[in-house]
Write an enzyme that holds these catalytic residues in place. Structure first.
Site, mmCIF file in Angstrom:
data_model
loop_
_atom_site.group_PDB
_atom_site.id
_atom_site.type_symbol
_atom_site.label_atom_id
_atom_site.label_comp_id
_atom_site.label_asym_id
_atom_site.label_seq_id
_atom_site.Cartn_x
_atom_site.Cartn_y
_atom_site.Cartn_z
ATOM 1 N N HIS A 175 0.839 -1.682 0.245
ATOM 2 C CA HIS A 175 -0.148 -0.066 0.331
ATOM 3 C C HIS A 175 0.548 1.768 0.140
ATOM 4 C CE1 HIS A 175 -3.754 2.054 1.157
ATOM 5 N NE2 HIS A 175 -4.428 1.612 0.315
ATOM 6 N N HIS A 210 -1.672 2.319 13.102
ATOM 7 C CA HIS A 210 -1.977 2.147 11.501
ATOM 8 C C HIS A 210 -2.040 0.618 10.855
ATOM 9 C CE1 HIS A 210 0.217 0.668 8.514
ATOM 10 N NE2 HIS A 210 1.151 0.705 8.126
ATOM 11 N N ILE A 244 -13.479 5.168 15.700
ATOM 12 C CA ILE A 244 -13.080 4.285 15.542
ATOM 13 C C ILE A 244 -12.405 3.574 14.720
ATOM 14 C CG2 ILE A 244 -15.534 3.439 14.664
ATOM 15 C CD1 ILE A 244 -16.937 6.280 15.625
ATOM 16 N N MET A 245 -12.074 2.392 15.177
ATOM 17 C CA MET A 245 -11.264 1.616 14.060
ATOM 18 C C MET A 245 -11.949 1.215 13.411
ATOM 19 S SD MET A 245 -8.382 1.244 15.559
ATOM 20 C CE MET A 245 -8.315 3.231 16.960
ATOM 21 N N GLY A 246 -11.090 1.302 12.213
ATOM 22 C CA GLY A 246 -11.993 0.495 10.823
ATOM 23 C C GLY A 246 -12.338 1.804 9.974
ATOM 24 N N PHE A 247 -12.199 2.688 10.363
ATOM 25 C CA PHE A 247 -12.761 4.219 9.497
ATOM 26 C C PHE A 247 -11.851 5.399 9.692
ATOM 27 C CE2 PHE A 247 -16.785 3.114 8.325
ATOM 28 C CZ PHE A 247 -17.524 2.264 9.686
ATOM 29 N N HIS A 249 -8.946 7.446 6.439
ATOM 30 C CA HIS A 249 -7.979 6.852 6.440
ATOM 31 C C HIS A 249 -6.775 8.118 5.845
ATOM 32 C CE1 HIS A 249 -4.156 4.543 3.388
ATOM 33 N NE2 HIS A 249 -5.012 3.348 3.795
ATOM 34 N N ARG A 258 -10.421 -1.759 -1.223
ATOM 35 C CA ARG A 258 -10.677 -2.530 -0.618
ATOM 36 C C ARG A 258 -11.269 -2.725 0.432
ATOM 37 N NH1 ARG A 258 -4.813 -1.648 2.576
ATOM 38 N NH2 ARG A 258 -5.887 0.651 2.475
ATOM 39 N N ASP A 297 -9.476 -1.867 7.650
ATOM 40 C CA ASP A 297 -9.800 -3.115 8.543
ATOM 41 C C ASP A 297 -11.551 -3.107 9.032
ATOM 42 O OD1 ASP A 297 -6.409 -2.577 10.672
ATOM 43 O OD2 ASP A 297 -7.616 -3.574 8.402
ATOM 44 N N ARG A 322 1.891 -8.221 4.333
ATOM 45 C CA ARG A 322 2.665 -6.981 3.793
ATOM 46 C C ARG A 322 4.119 -7.069 3.698
ATOM 47 N NH1 ARG A 322 0.439 -1.297 4.294
ATOM 48 N NH2 ARG A 322 -1.370 -2.769 3.374
ATOM 49 N N ARG A 341 17.263 11.446 5.683
ATOM 50 C CA ARG A 341 17.357 12.162 6.957
ATOM 51 C C ARG A 341 16.723 13.085 6.719
ATOM 52 N NH1 ARG A 341 18.730 16.072 10.727
ATOM 53 N NH2 ARG A 341 20.486 15.953 11.702
HETATM 54 C C1 SDX Z 1 -4.833 0.636 7.248
HETATM 55 O O1 SDX Z 1 -1.330 4.467 4.882
HETATM 56 C C2 SDX Z 1 -2.119 3.074 4.977
HETATM 57 O O2 SDX Z 1 -2.020 2.847 3.489
HETATM 58 C C3 SDX Z 1 -2.446 2.402 6.042
HETATM 59 C C4 SDX Z 1 -3.566 1.167 5.520
HETATM 60 C C5 SDX Z 1 -2.697 0.142 5.214
HETATM 61 O O3 SDX Z 1 -2.443 -0.405 4.496
HETATM 62 O O4 SDX Z 1 -1.012 0.305 5.334
HETATM 63 O O5 SDX Z 1 -4.499 1.215 4.635
HETATM 64 C C6 SDX Z 1 -4.041 0.091 6.307
HETATM 65 O O6 SDX Z 1 -5.450 1.614 6.704
HETATM 66 C C7 SDX Z 1 -5.798 0.591 8.174
HETATM 67 C C8 SDX Z 1 -6.136 2.047 9.152
HETATM 68 C C9 SDX Z 1 -6.610 1.123 10.261
HETATM 69 N N1 SDX Z 1 -6.637 2.038 12.022
HETATM 70 C C10 SDX Z 1 -7.838 2.567 11.710
HETATM 71 O O7 SDX Z 1 -8.914 2.152 11.730
HETATM 72 C C11 SDX Z 1 -7.616 3.535 12.964
HETATM 73 C C12 SDX Z 1 -8.784 4.519 12.803
HETATM 74 N N2 SDX Z 1 -8.426 5.525 11.818
HETATM 75 C C13 SDX Z 1 -7.643 6.907 12.476
HETATM 76 O O8 SDX Z 1 -6.732 7.076 13.077
HETATM 77 C C14 SDX Z 1 -7.518 7.220 11.220
HETATM 78 O O9 SDX Z 1 -8.807 7.517 9.914
HETATM 79 C C15 SDX Z 1 -5.579 7.941 9.933
HETATM 80 C C16 SDX Z 1 -5.243 7.090 11.418
HETATM 81 C C17 SDX Z 1 -6.213 6.032 9.736
HETATM 82 C C18 SDX Z 1 -5.321 8.599 9.589
HETATM 83 O O10 SDX Z 1 -5.503 9.970 9.971
HETATM 84 P P1 SDX Z 1 -4.868 10.957 9.513
HETATM 85 O O11 SDX Z 1 -5.053 11.214 8.077
HETATM 86 O O12 SDX Z 1 -4.615 11.708 10.015
HETATM 87 O O13 SDX Z 1 -6.082 11.731 9.498
HETATM 88 P P2 SDX Z 1 -6.694 13.165 11.395
HETATM 89 O O14 SDX Z 1 -6.283 12.059 12.124
HETATM 90 O O15 SDX Z 1 -6.419 13.923 10.742
HETATM 91 O O16 SDX Z 1 -8.109 12.940 10.975
HETATM 92 C C19 SDX Z 1 -9.102 14.206 9.736
HETATM 93 C C20 SDX Z 1 -10.346 14.001 11.093
HETATM 94 C C21 SDX Z 1 -10.040 14.530 12.426
HETATM 95 O O17 SDX Z 1 -11.621 14.898 12.585
HETATM 96 P P3 SDX Z 1 -11.554 16.949 12.946
HETATM 97 O O18 SDX Z 1 -10.505 16.913 14.602
HETATM 98 O O19 SDX Z 1 -10.819 17.076 12.070
HETATM 99 O O20 SDX Z 1 -12.547 16.769 12.895
HETATM 100 O O21 SDX Z 1 -10.761 12.627 10.480
HETATM 101 C C22 SDX Z 1 -11.738 12.367 12.132
HETATM 102 C C23 SDX Z 1 -10.323 13.462 12.813
HETATM 103 O O22 SDX Z 1 -10.635 12.825 13.900
HETATM 104 N N3 SDX Z 1 -10.847 11.062 12.018
HETATM 105 C C24 SDX Z 1 -12.230 10.588 12.764
HETATM 106 C C25 SDX Z 1 -11.148 8.765 12.303
HETATM 107 N N4 SDX Z 1 -10.524 8.843 11.542
HETATM 108 C C26 SDX Z 1 -10.095 10.270 11.115
HETATM 109 N N5 SDX Z 1 -13.028 10.800 13.486
HETATM 110 C C27 SDX Z 1 -13.213 9.019 14.713
HETATM 111 N N6 SDX Z 1 -12.955 7.989 14.004
HETATM 112 C C28 SDX Z 1 -11.812 7.800 12.824
HETATM 113 N N7 SDX Z 1 -11.910 6.892 12.737
#
Ligand code: SDX
Length: 354
Positions: A175, A210, A244-247, A249, A258, A297, A322, A341
Protein backbone atom coordinates in the site's frame (compact mmCIF):
# COMPACT_ATOMS: atom_id res chain seq x y z
CA UNK A 1 22.97 24.98 3.70
CA UNK A 2 20.20 24.57 1.05
CA UNK A 3 16.90 26.24 1.93
CA UNK A 4 14.58 24.26 4.23
CA UNK A 5 11.00 23.33 3.32
CA UNK A 6 8.34 23.29 6.04
CA UNK A 7 5.83 20.45 5.39
CA UNK A 8 2.51 19.45 7.05
CA UNK A 9 2.66 17.36 10.22
CA UNK A 10 2.73 13.62 9.56
CA UNK A 11 4.08 14.36 6.06
CA UNK A 12 0.42 14.48 4.94
CA UNK A 13 0.33 14.70 1.11
CA UNK A 14 4.12 15.19 0.98
CA UNK A 15 5.73 13.25 -1.89
CA UNK A 16 9.07 12.07 -0.45
CA UNK A 17 10.19 9.70 -3.24
CA UNK A 18 9.06 7.81 -6.32
CA UNK A 19 7.85 4.20 -6.39
CA UNK A 20 6.75 1.85 -9.17
CA UNK A 21 5.32 -0.87 -6.92
CA UNK A 22 1.82 0.38 -6.13
CA UNK A 23 -0.35 3.45 -6.10
CA UNK A 24 -3.72 4.37 -4.65
CA UNK A 25 -3.71 6.45 -7.79
CA UNK A 26 -5.71 9.26 -9.28
CA UNK A 27 -8.41 6.75 -10.29
CA UNK A 28 -8.97 5.83 -6.62
CA UNK A 29 -8.22 2.21 -7.60
CA UNK A 30 -5.33 0.58 -5.74
CA UNK A 31 -2.91 -0.56 -8.47
CA UNK A 32 -0.21 -3.22 -7.97
CA UNK A 33 2.39 -2.71 -10.72
CA UNK A 34 -0.42 -1.19 -12.80
CA UNK A 35 -3.02 -3.94 -12.33
CA UNK A 36 -6.11 -3.24 -10.22
CA UNK A 37 -5.55 -5.01 -6.86
CA UNK A 38 -9.22 -6.04 -6.55
CA UNK A 39 -9.05 -7.72 -9.99
CA UNK A 40 -5.88 -9.58 -8.98
CA UNK A 41 -7.64 -10.68 -5.77
CA UNK A 42 -10.52 -12.06 -7.83
CA UNK A 43 -8.49 -13.83 -10.52
CA UNK A 44 -4.99 -14.66 -9.27
CA UNK A 45 -3.39 -16.69 -6.44
CA UNK A 46 -1.54 -15.10 -3.53
CA UNK A 47 1.80 -16.43 -4.81
CA UNK A 48 1.24 -14.99 -8.31
CA UNK A 49 0.47 -11.52 -6.89
CA UNK A 50 3.34 -11.68 -4.37
CA UNK A 51 5.66 -12.52 -7.28
CA UNK A 52 4.23 -9.57 -9.26
CA UNK A 53 4.80 -7.15 -6.35
CA UNK A 54 8.42 -8.30 -5.89
CA UNK A 55 9.44 -8.74 -9.54
CA UNK A 56 7.27 -6.22 -11.39
CA UNK A 57 5.50 -8.75 -13.64
CA UNK A 58 3.16 -11.74 -13.30
CA UNK A 59 5.11 -15.04 -13.30
CA UNK A 60 5.12 -17.62 -16.09
CA UNK A 61 4.44 -21.18 -14.89
CA UNK A 62 8.23 -21.79 -15.05
CA UNK A 63 8.76 -18.85 -12.70
CA UNK A 64 5.82 -19.56 -10.39
CA UNK A 65 6.76 -23.16 -9.61
CA UNK A 66 10.24 -22.46 -8.14
CA UNK A 67 8.83 -19.40 -6.31
CA UNK A 68 6.19 -21.59 -4.64
CA UNK A 69 8.70 -24.38 -3.94
CA UNK A 70 11.12 -21.92 -2.33
CA UNK A 71 8.37 -20.69 0.00
CA UNK A 72 7.18 -24.22 0.78
CA UNK A 73 10.66 -25.58 1.47
CA UNK A 74 11.29 -22.72 3.92
CA UNK A 75 7.96 -23.17 5.72
CA UNK A 76 9.60 -25.20 8.49
CA UNK A 77 10.90 -24.13 11.88
CA UNK A 78 14.14 -25.57 13.30
CA UNK A 79 13.79 -27.31 16.66
CA UNK A 80 16.42 -24.92 18.07
CA UNK A 81 14.06 -22.02 17.48
CA UNK A 82 11.26 -23.52 19.53
CA UNK A 83 13.60 -23.44 22.53
CA UNK A 84 14.31 -19.73 21.94
CA UNK A 85 10.59 -19.07 21.58
CA UNK A 86 9.82 -20.60 24.93
CA UNK A 87 12.30 -18.16 26.45
CA UNK A 88 10.71 -15.11 24.81
CA UNK A 89 7.27 -15.80 26.40
CA UNK A 90 5.58 -12.59 25.20
CA UNK A 91 1.88 -12.16 26.08
CA UNK A 92 1.31 -9.91 23.05
CA UNK A 93 1.38 -11.79 19.74
CA UNK A 94 2.78 -8.93 17.63
CA UNK A 95 5.60 -8.33 20.14
CA UNK A 96 6.36 -12.04 20.08
CA UNK A 97 6.47 -12.14 16.26
CA UNK A 98 8.66 -9.01 16.19
CA UNK A 99 11.13 -10.68 18.61
CA UNK A 100 10.99 -14.04 16.84
CA UNK A 101 11.63 -12.60 13.37
CA UNK A 102 14.78 -10.94 14.78
CA UNK A 103 15.99 -13.96 16.75
CA UNK A 104 15.49 -16.60 14.07
CA UNK A 105 18.78 -18.22 12.88
CA UNK A 106 18.40 -17.64 9.07
CA UNK A 107 20.80 -19.12 6.55
CA UNK A 108 22.40 -15.81 5.53
CA UNK A 109 22.93 -16.32 1.77
CA UNK A 110 21.75 -13.14 0.12
CA UNK A 111 19.14 -10.50 0.93
CA UNK A 112 16.39 -11.94 -1.29
CA UNK A 113 16.77 -15.44 0.19
CA UNK A 114 16.67 -13.89 3.67
CA UNK A 115 13.36 -12.22 2.73
CA UNK A 116 12.03 -15.55 1.38
CA UNK A 117 12.93 -17.28 4.64
CA UNK A 118 11.21 -14.55 6.69
CA UNK A 119 8.11 -14.63 4.44
CA UNK A 120 7.83 -18.42 4.79
CA UNK A 121 8.46 -18.45 8.56
CA UNK A 122 6.13 -15.59 9.58
CA UNK A 123 2.94 -17.74 9.48
CA UNK A 124 4.68 -20.44 11.54
CA UNK A 125 6.11 -17.97 14.05
CA UNK A 126 2.61 -16.49 14.34
CA UNK A 127 0.99 -19.86 14.99
CA UNK A 128 3.74 -21.17 17.26
CA UNK A 129 3.74 -17.95 19.32
CA UNK A 130 -0.04 -18.19 19.74
CA UNK A 131 0.26 -21.82 20.85
CA UNK A 132 2.89 -20.84 23.40
CA UNK A 133 0.81 -17.87 24.65
CA UNK A 134 -2.41 -19.95 24.83
CA UNK A 135 -0.76 -23.18 25.98
CA UNK A 136 -2.38 -25.02 23.04
CA UNK A 137 -0.79 -27.75 20.90
CA UNK A 138 1.46 -26.64 18.04
CA UNK A 139 -0.27 -26.85 14.64
CA UNK A 140 1.30 -28.13 11.43
CA UNK A 141 0.34 -26.45 8.15
CA UNK A 142 -2.15 -28.31 5.93
CA UNK A 143 -2.75 -27.79 2.21
CA UNK A 144 -0.55 -26.79 -0.72
CA UNK A 145 -1.01 -23.05 -1.29
CA UNK A 146 0.64 -20.44 0.93
CA UNK A 147 -2.57 -18.83 2.18
CA UNK A 148 -4.28 -22.22 2.60
CA UNK A 149 -1.39 -23.42 4.78
CA UNK A 150 -1.42 -20.15 6.73
CA UNK A 151 -5.21 -20.40 7.20
CA UNK A 152 -4.84 -23.93 8.59
CA UNK A 153 -2.29 -22.64 11.14
CA UNK A 154 -4.67 -20.03 12.63
CA UNK A 155 -8.05 -21.75 12.68
CA UNK A 156 -9.40 -24.80 14.44
CA UNK A 157 -11.99 -25.48 11.82
CA UNK A 158 -12.24 -25.91 8.08
CA UNK A 159 -14.30 -23.30 6.24
CA UNK A 160 -15.28 -23.94 2.63
CA UNK A 161 -14.85 -20.20 2.00
CA UNK A 162 -11.11 -20.17 2.81
CA UNK A 163 -10.47 -18.69 -0.68
CA UNK A 164 -11.97 -15.43 0.68
CA UNK A 165 -9.04 -15.42 3.13
CA UNK A 166 -6.63 -15.65 0.19
CA UNK A 167 -8.34 -12.66 -1.46
CA UNK A 168 -7.91 -10.65 1.76
CA UNK A 169 -4.23 -11.64 1.93
CA UNK A 170 -3.80 -10.32 -1.62
CA UNK A 171 -5.43 -7.01 -0.68
CA UNK A 172 -3.10 -6.64 2.32
CA UNK A 173 0.07 -7.18 0.25
CA UNK A 174 1.08 -3.60 -0.47
CA UNK A 175 0.00 0.00 0.00
CA UNK A 176 2.67 2.52 -1.16
CA UNK A 177 4.32 4.62 1.63
CA UNK A 178 2.17 3.68 4.63
CA UNK A 179 3.85 4.14 8.02
CA UNK A 180 5.39 0.66 8.36
CA UNK A 181 6.62 0.56 4.77
CA UNK A 182 8.15 4.00 5.18
CA UNK A 183 9.82 2.86 8.42
CA UNK A 184 11.29 -0.04 6.46
CA UNK A 185 12.55 2.32 3.75
CA UNK A 186 14.17 4.61 6.33
CA UNK A 187 15.95 1.56 7.78
CA UNK A 188 16.92 0.27 4.31
CA UNK A 189 18.29 3.71 3.37
CA UNK A 190 21.00 3.26 6.06
CA UNK A 191 22.00 -0.04 4.29
CA UNK A 192 20.96 -2.13 7.29
CA UNK A 193 20.10 -5.82 6.70
CA UNK A 194 16.62 -7.14 5.72
CA UNK A 195 15.89 -8.65 9.16
CA UNK A 196 16.52 -5.32 10.93
CA UNK A 197 14.46 -3.43 8.33
CA UNK A 198 11.51 -5.85 8.73
CA UNK A 199 11.79 -5.57 12.53
CA UNK A 200 11.43 -1.77 12.20
CA UNK A 201 8.38 -2.25 9.98
CA UNK A 202 6.72 -4.74 12.35
CA UNK A 203 7.31 -2.47 15.32
CA UNK A 204 5.62 0.37 13.39
CA UNK A 205 2.69 -1.72 12.14
CA UNK A 206 1.86 -2.70 15.71
CA UNK A 207 0.54 0.79 16.49
CA UNK A 208 -3.30 0.89 16.55
CA UNK A 209 -3.50 3.98 14.34
CA UNK A 210 -1.80 2.00 11.56
CA UNK A 211 -2.41 -1.66 12.24
CA UNK A 212 -5.84 -0.91 13.51
CA UNK A 213 -7.38 -2.35 16.64
CA UNK A 214 -9.45 -5.05 14.98
CA UNK A 215 -10.48 -6.52 18.30
CA UNK A 216 -12.16 -3.18 19.03
CA UNK A 217 -14.04 -3.47 15.71
CA UNK A 218 -15.48 -6.84 16.68
CA UNK A 219 -16.37 -5.66 20.18
CA UNK A 220 -18.38 -2.67 19.03
CA UNK A 221 -20.03 -4.54 16.16
CA UNK A 222 -21.27 -7.34 18.43
CA UNK A 223 -23.20 -4.75 20.45
CA UNK A 224 -25.07 -3.34 17.42
CA UNK A 225 -28.43 -4.98 16.64
CA UNK A 226 -30.13 -2.19 14.67
CA UNK A 227 -29.79 1.28 13.13
CA UNK A 228 -30.53 2.94 16.47
CA UNK A 229 -27.64 1.09 18.14
CA UNK A 230 -25.35 2.09 15.26
CA UNK A 231 -26.27 5.76 15.55
CA UNK A 232 -25.92 5.74 19.34
CA UNK A 233 -22.49 4.11 19.11
CA UNK A 234 -21.14 6.54 16.48
CA UNK A 235 -22.58 9.63 18.20
CA UNK A 236 -21.11 8.50 21.52
CA UNK A 237 -17.60 8.01 20.11
CA UNK A 238 -17.64 11.26 18.13
CA UNK A 239 -18.88 13.23 21.13
CA UNK A 240 -15.94 11.93 23.15
CA UNK A 241 -13.64 12.78 20.19
CA UNK A 242 -12.62 9.11 20.13
CA UNK A 243 -11.49 7.41 16.91
CA UNK A 244 -13.59 4.52 15.65
CA UNK A 245 -11.31 1.68 14.51
CA UNK A 246 -11.84 0.61 10.89
CA UNK A 247 -12.63 4.12 9.67
CA UNK A 248 -10.70 6.96 8.10
CA UNK A 249 -7.59 6.92 5.96
CA UNK A 250 -4.75 9.32 5.12
CA UNK A 251 -5.20 8.70 1.40
CA UNK A 252 -8.70 7.35 0.81
CA UNK A 253 -11.05 10.23 1.56
CA UNK A 254 -14.09 8.82 -0.25
CA UNK A 255 -13.68 5.01 -0.36
CA UNK A 256 -11.10 2.32 0.33
CA UNK A 257 -11.51 -0.07 -2.66
CA UNK A 258 -10.27 -2.94 -0.50
CA UNK A 259 -13.00 -2.34 2.08
CA UNK A 260 -15.66 -2.34 -0.65
CA UNK A 261 -14.28 -5.56 -2.16
CA UNK A 262 -14.27 -7.41 1.19
CA UNK A 263 -17.74 -6.04 1.97
CA UNK A 264 -19.11 -7.48 -1.29
CA UNK A 265 -17.26 -10.77 -0.64
CA UNK A 266 -19.10 -10.96 2.71
CA UNK A 267 -22.42 -10.14 1.03
CA UNK A 268 -21.84 -13.21 -1.15
CA UNK A 269 -20.82 -15.68 1.56
CA UNK A 270 -22.43 -14.33 4.76
CA UNK A 271 -25.19 -11.82 3.96
CA UNK A 272 -27.01 -12.32 7.27
CA UNK A 273 -23.94 -12.46 9.52
CA UNK A 274 -24.78 -10.15 12.46
CA UNK A 275 -21.40 -8.36 12.41
CA UNK A 276 -21.60 -7.84 8.64
CA UNK A 277 -25.06 -6.27 8.94
CA UNK A 278 -23.86 -4.13 11.88
CA UNK A 279 -20.72 -3.04 9.96
CA UNK A 280 -22.79 -1.78 7.03
CA UNK A 281 -25.05 0.19 9.37
CA UNK A 282 -22.05 1.84 11.07
CA UNK A 283 -20.39 2.45 7.68
CA UNK A 284 -23.48 4.20 6.32
CA UNK A 285 -23.92 6.33 9.42
CA UNK A 286 -20.20 7.26 9.70
CA UNK A 287 -20.15 8.42 6.09
CA UNK A 288 -23.38 10.38 6.51
CA UNK A 289 -22.35 11.93 9.84
CA UNK A 290 -18.59 12.49 9.46
CA UNK A 291 -17.91 11.81 5.76
CA UNK A 292 -15.38 9.13 6.78
CA UNK A 293 -15.07 5.96 4.67
CA UNK A 294 -14.55 2.49 6.09
CA UNK A 295 -10.96 1.29 5.66
CA UNK A 296 -9.94 -2.27 4.86
CA UNK A 297 -9.77 -3.23 8.54
CA UNK A 298 -13.50 -2.87 9.20
CA UNK A 299 -14.62 -5.66 6.87
CA UNK A 300 -11.37 -7.63 7.23
CA UNK A 301 -12.21 -8.14 10.91
CA UNK A 302 -15.76 -9.27 10.05
CA UNK A 303 -14.50 -11.69 7.36
CA UNK A 304 -11.82 -13.24 9.57
CA UNK A 305 -14.31 -13.60 12.42
CA UNK A 306 -16.71 -15.35 10.03
CA UNK A 307 -13.89 -17.66 8.86
CA UNK A 308 -13.22 -18.71 12.45
CA UNK A 309 -9.96 -16.76 12.89
CA UNK A 310 -9.43 -15.40 16.40
CA UNK A 311 -8.97 -11.62 16.64
CA UNK A 312 -5.43 -12.06 18.09
CA UNK A 313 -4.37 -13.06 14.56
CA UNK A 314 -5.80 -10.08 12.66
CA UNK A 315 -2.73 -7.85 12.72
CA UNK A 316 -0.34 -10.79 12.21
CA UNK A 317 -2.36 -11.70 9.08
CA UNK A 318 -1.79 -8.15 7.82
CA UNK A 319 1.97 -8.48 8.60
CA UNK A 320 2.35 -11.97 7.04
CA UNK A 321 1.06 -10.53 3.78
CA UNK A 322 2.63 -7.06 3.88
CA UNK A 323 6.15 -8.51 4.35
CA UNK A 324 6.12 -9.32 0.61
CA UNK A 325 5.43 -5.62 -0.08
CA UNK A 326 8.23 -4.68 2.30
CA UNK A 327 10.47 -7.06 0.32
CA UNK A 328 9.83 -5.05 -2.87
CA UNK A 329 10.30 -1.70 -1.10
CA UNK A 330 13.62 -2.77 0.48
CA UNK A 331 15.19 -3.38 -2.93
CA UNK A 332 13.49 -0.39 -4.56
CA UNK A 333 14.99 1.87 -1.88
CA UNK A 334 18.47 0.38 -2.46
CA UNK A 335 18.12 0.70 -6.24
CA UNK A 336 18.31 4.51 -6.03
CA UNK A 337 19.30 5.19 -2.45
CA UNK A 338 20.01 8.28 -0.38
CA UNK A 339 19.90 8.03 3.40
CA UNK A 340 16.58 9.39 4.69
CA UNK A 341 17.41 12.11 7.20
CA UNK A 342 14.96 15.08 7.29
CA UNK A 343 15.61 18.45 8.88
CA UNK A 344 13.73 19.84 11.90
CA UNK A 345 12.63 23.28 13.04
CA UNK A 346 14.36 23.97 16.37
CA UNK A 347 12.06 25.56 18.98
CA UNK A 348 14.19 24.82 22.08
CA UNK A 349 16.41 27.03 24.27
CA UNK A 350 18.70 29.59 22.62
CA UNK A 351 22.44 28.86 22.95
CA UNK A 352 23.44 29.47 26.58
CA UNK A 353 26.56 29.16 28.81
CA UNK A 354 26.85 26.12 31.08
C1 SDX B 1 -5.17 0.92 7.07
O1 SDX B 1 -1.65 4.36 5.43
C2 SDX B 1 -2.06 3.25 4.99
O2 SDX B 1 -1.97 2.98 3.78
C3 SDX B 1 -2.64 2.31 6.02
C4 SDX B 1 -3.27 1.07 5.47
C5 SDX B 1 -2.29 0.14 4.82
O3 SDX B 1 -2.76 -0.68 4.00
O4 SDX B 1 -1.09 0.17 5.20
O5 SDX B 1 -4.24 1.38 4.50
C6 SDX B 1 -3.90 0.27 6.61
O6 SDX B 1 -5.78 1.71 6.41
C7 SDX B 1 -5.73 0.53 8.38
C8 SDX B 1 -5.96 1.79 9.25
C9 SDX B 1 -6.34 1.21 10.57
N1 SDX B 1 -6.47 2.28 11.55
C10 SDX B 1 -7.66 2.60 12.02
O7 SDX B 1 -8.73 2.16 11.59
C11 SDX B 1 -7.56 3.57 13.17
C12 SDX B 1 -8.61 4.67 13.05
N2 SDX B 1 -8.23 5.54 11.92
C13 SDX B 1 -7.58 6.77 12.27
O8 SDX B 1 -6.74 6.77 13.36
C14 SDX B 1 -7.20 7.65 11.09
O9 SDX B 1 -8.26 7.66 10.22
C15 SDX B 1 -5.94 7.36 10.34
C16 SDX B 1 -4.76 7.28 11.22
C17 SDX B 1 -6.10 6.07 9.59
C18 SDX B 1 -5.76 8.50 9.34
O10 SDX B 1 -5.51 9.63 10.05
P1 SDX B 1 -5.21 11.05 9.37
O11 SDX B 1 -5.13 10.94 7.89
O12 SDX B 1 -4.06 11.67 10.10
O13 SDX B 1 -6.54 11.81 9.63
P2 SDX B 1 -6.79 12.69 10.90
O14 SDX B 1 -6.43 11.90 12.13
O15 SDX B 1 -6.14 14.03 10.68
O16 SDX B 1 -8.39 12.84 10.90
C19 SDX B 1 -9.03 13.82 10.08
C20 SDX B 1 -10.35 14.06 10.79
C21 SDX B 1 -10.19 14.40 12.27
O17 SDX B 1 -11.36 15.11 12.63
P3 SDX B 1 -11.22 16.69 12.97
O18 SDX B 1 -10.20 16.78 14.10
O19 SDX B 1 -10.73 17.32 11.67
O20 SDX B 1 -12.62 17.08 13.37
O21 SDX B 1 -11.13 12.86 10.79
C22 SDX B 1 -11.30 12.40 12.13
C23 SDX B 1 -10.25 13.10 12.98
O22 SDX B 1 -10.69 13.19 14.32
N3 SDX B 1 -11.07 10.96 12.12
C24 SDX B 1 -11.79 10.09 12.81
C25 SDX B 1 -11.26 8.84 12.49
N4 SDX B 1 -10.23 8.99 11.63
C26 SDX B 1 -10.11 10.31 11.41
N5 SDX B 1 -12.84 10.26 13.65
C27 SDX B 1 -13.36 9.13 14.18
N6 SDX B 1 -12.91 7.90 13.92
C28 SDX B 1 -11.86 7.71 13.07
N7 SDX B 1 -11.42 6.48 12.81
Amino acid sequence: MSEEIIVPKGLANVVVDTTSIATTGASGNLLYRGYRAVELAEKKSFEEVAYLIINGRLPTQNELTPFKNELNSNMVIDESVLKIMNMVKEKNLMRSIRSMISLYPYKMNDDQSTFTQMEAKMPLLTSYSASSINGTPIKTPKGVDFSQKFYSLITDRENKNWKSFEKLMILYLEHEFNASTFALRVAASTLTDPVSAVTAALATLKGPLHGGANSEVLTYLSGIENEKDAMKFVEGKLEKKEKIMGFGHRVYKKRDPRALFVREELRKIAPTDQKFVAAEMVENYMFEKKGLPANVDLYAAVLMDYLGINEMFYLPVFACSRIFGWNAHYFEQLSNNKIIRPASQYIGEEEREL
